[in-house]
Design a protein around this motif. Structure first.
Motif, PDB file in Angstrom:
ATOM      1  N   ASP A 208       0.760  -1.215  -0.034  1.00  0.00           N
ATOM      2  CA  ASP A 208      -0.061  -0.221  -0.058  1.00  0.00           C
ATOM      3  C   ASP A 208       0.950   1.223  -0.001  1.00  0.00           C
ATOM      4  O   ASP A 208       0.391   2.451  -0.547  1.00  0.00           O
TER       5      ASP A 208
ATOM      6  N   VAL B  63       1.581   1.989  -3.585  1.00  0.00           N
ATOM      7  CA  VAL B  63       0.484   2.535  -4.200  1.00  0.00           C
ATOM      8  C   VAL B  63       0.444   3.935  -3.849  1.00  0.00           C
ATOM      9  O   VAL B  63      -0.197   5.006  -4.835  1.00  0.00           O
ATOM     10  N   HIS B  64       0.576   4.163  -2.596  1.00  0.00           N
ATOM     11  CA  HIS B  64       0.299   5.879  -2.113  1.00  0.00           C
ATOM     12  C   HIS B  64       1.551   6.533  -2.766  1.00  0.00           C
ATOM     13  O   HIS B  64       1.099   7.659  -3.105  1.00  0.00           O
TER      14      HIS B  64
ATOM     15  N   LEU C 161       2.818   6.159  -5.484  1.00  0.00           N
ATOM     16  CA  LEU C 161       2.729   6.383  -7.139  1.00  0.00           C
ATOM     17  C   LEU C 161       1.491   7.714  -7.188  1.00  0.00           C
ATOM     18  O   LEU C 161       1.687   8.320  -8.038  1.00  0.00           O
ATOM     19  N   ARG C 162       0.704   7.407  -6.279  1.00  0.00           N
ATOM     20  CA  ARG C 162      -0.550   8.557  -6.459  1.00  0.00           C
ATOM     21  C   ARG C 162       0.294  10.007  -6.194  1.00  0.00           C
ATOM     22  O   ARG C 162      -0.390  11.084  -6.523  1.00  0.00           O
ATOM     23  N   ARG C 163       1.245  10.061  -5.094  1.00  0.00           N
ATOM     24  CA  ARG C 163       1.863  11.429  -5.117  1.00  0.00           C
ATOM     25  C   ARG C 163       2.766  11.546  -6.000  1.00  0.00           C
ATOM     26  O   ARG C 163       3.481  12.754  -5.838  1.00  0.00           O
TER      27      ARG C 163
ATOM     28  N   CYS D 119       0.012  -2.648  -8.114  1.00  0.00           N
ATOM     29  CA  CYS D 119       1.047  -1.620  -8.215  1.00  0.00           C
ATOM     30  C   CYS D 119       1.208  -1.183  -9.730  1.00  0.00           C
ATOM     31  O   CYS D 119       1.593  -0.011  -9.982  1.00  0.00           O
TER      32      CYS D 119
ATOM     33  N   ALA E 190      -1.586   0.976 -10.651  1.00  0.00           N
ATOM     34  CA  ALA E 190      -1.511   2.280 -10.118  1.00  0.00           C
ATOM     35  C   ALA E 190      -0.558   3.261 -10.837  1.00  0.00           C
ATOM     36  O   ALA E 190      -0.312   4.431 -10.400  1.00  0.00           O
ATOM     37  N   GLY E 191       0.231   2.772 -11.573  1.00  0.00           N
ATOM     38  CA  GLY E 191       1.480   3.301 -12.320  1.00  0.00           C
ATOM     39  C   GLY E 191       2.730   2.882 -12.338  1.00  0.00           C
ATOM     40  O   GLY E 191       3.805   3.467 -13.034  1.00  0.00           O
TER      41      GLY E 191
END
Length: 328
Positions: free
Chosen positions: A158, A161-162, A164-166, A192, A195-196
């Motif tokens: 996780d 994933v977090h 990647l989002r930032r 993953c 998520a990018g």
């Protein structure tokens, strides 16, 4: 949260103690003049005017009325975001200053010792804590060789994933053994990539490696070594770290992509997209069917649909078509 805690947090963002006290008083009293605010706090008029002026500059207070003498608290989100940004910039400048000072010190005191370059972390919990500490604090880039066994039990990541989002970029080269692990693929790899994460695969990776921001590498032991020597190596900026980064880039260029591009036909179903991704990993049809939770017969039907769409008679022609059309 009480007033004392609010004042403490404001001071951490760079708001002076007098300004924090004045803002709290204004929040309690509502609209008033600087003189009234100073009277409530027992301050001299000059002191009140100075603090109010600073709060207006920070965007935490607005002055209204015909003579702009009536003060009111401003909606704080924009001002606080600006303060956070300024504080972060100050911390970064302090960090760079400390690094430069330390480098000057090293130049003055002689060559860097090997103790500064490589550190050994032992103990299962210490290793896990170390891995998550660096993963959570990464700023811009992570590159990784991924293969079993896993210190973190191979569950969902996780934190990645977090990140990647930032906006953190991840490039990962997986070993074939990692992709063949159905539970790991479903819980970690596929989420993953979705998520990018940029992912590639090789039959095997040369070492278990993660490099954070090109400043710190963690190197794990291989499967055989891990059974007898549970430890983690931390490698700091040095020729060794440069060599590890070079090894990764060479393997990255040799790896096979695991994710599709925007050029892939929209007519493909989600399952067919996953099949196309997995075909590039080199794993068997049985392994693909197991990873996707479908039967071999169902997999064959989806492959026939892919062959038909690409005008291909076999996997080789399908791969040529996918490469030519830049699907992968």
């Amino acid at each position: 949260m009480d007033d004392r805690n609010v004042a403490a947090y404001l001071r951490e963002l760079g708001v002076g103690p007098r300004e924090a006290e004045a803002l709290q008083a204004l929040l309690r009293s509502g609209r008033c003049s600087a003189g009234e605010l100073g009277a409530e706090l027992g301050w001299a008029p000059e002191r009140a005017e100075e603090s109010v002026g600073r709060l207006i500059e920070l965007g935490l207070v607005v002055a209204g009325g015909p003579d702009h003498a009536t003060l009111a608290p401003a909606e704080p989100s924009l001002a606080l975001d600006r303060l956070v940004h300024l504080r972060s910039a100050e911390v970064q400048r302090a960090r760079l200053a400390a690094l430069h000072a330390y480098r000057d010190y090293r130049r003055c005191t002689g060559a860097q010792t090997t103790d500064d370059l490589v550190e050994v972390v032992t103990g299962p919990q210490q290793i896990v804590d170390c891995i998550w500490q660096f993963e959570k604090s990464v700023e811009s880039e992570v590159v990784r060789f991924d293969s079993p066994p896993y210190h973190t039990d191979g569950g969902p990541n996780d934190v990645e994933v977090h990140n990647l989002r930032r906006g953190v970029e991840y490039r990962v080269v997986y070993s074939n053994s990692a992709v063949r692990n159905g539970a790991y693929y479903a819980a970690n790899i596929q989420p993953c990539i979705a998520a990018g994460e940029k992912a590639r695969v090789l039959a095997a990776v040369p070492v278990k490696l993660t490099v954070f921001d090109r400043r710190l590498a963690i190197v794990s032991m291989s499967s055989v070594e891990a059974e007898s020597n549970e430890c983690l190596l931390l490698v700091r900026p040095s020729s060794l770290l440069t060599a590890l980064l070079g090894l990764f880039e060479t393997s990255w260029r040799a790896g096979y992509p695991m994710h599709l591009s925007a050029q892939v036909p929209r007519a493909l179903s989600p399952v067919q997209r996953r099949i196309l991704e997995l075909l590039g990993t080199g794993i068997t049809d049985d392994a693909i069917a197991e990873l996707l939770g479908i039967s071999r017969r169902t997999l064959s039907r989806h492959l026939e649909r892919l062959y038909l769409l690409a005008g291909a008679a076999n996997r080789f022609q399908l791969a040529l078509h996918a490469a030519r059309k830049e699907w992968i």
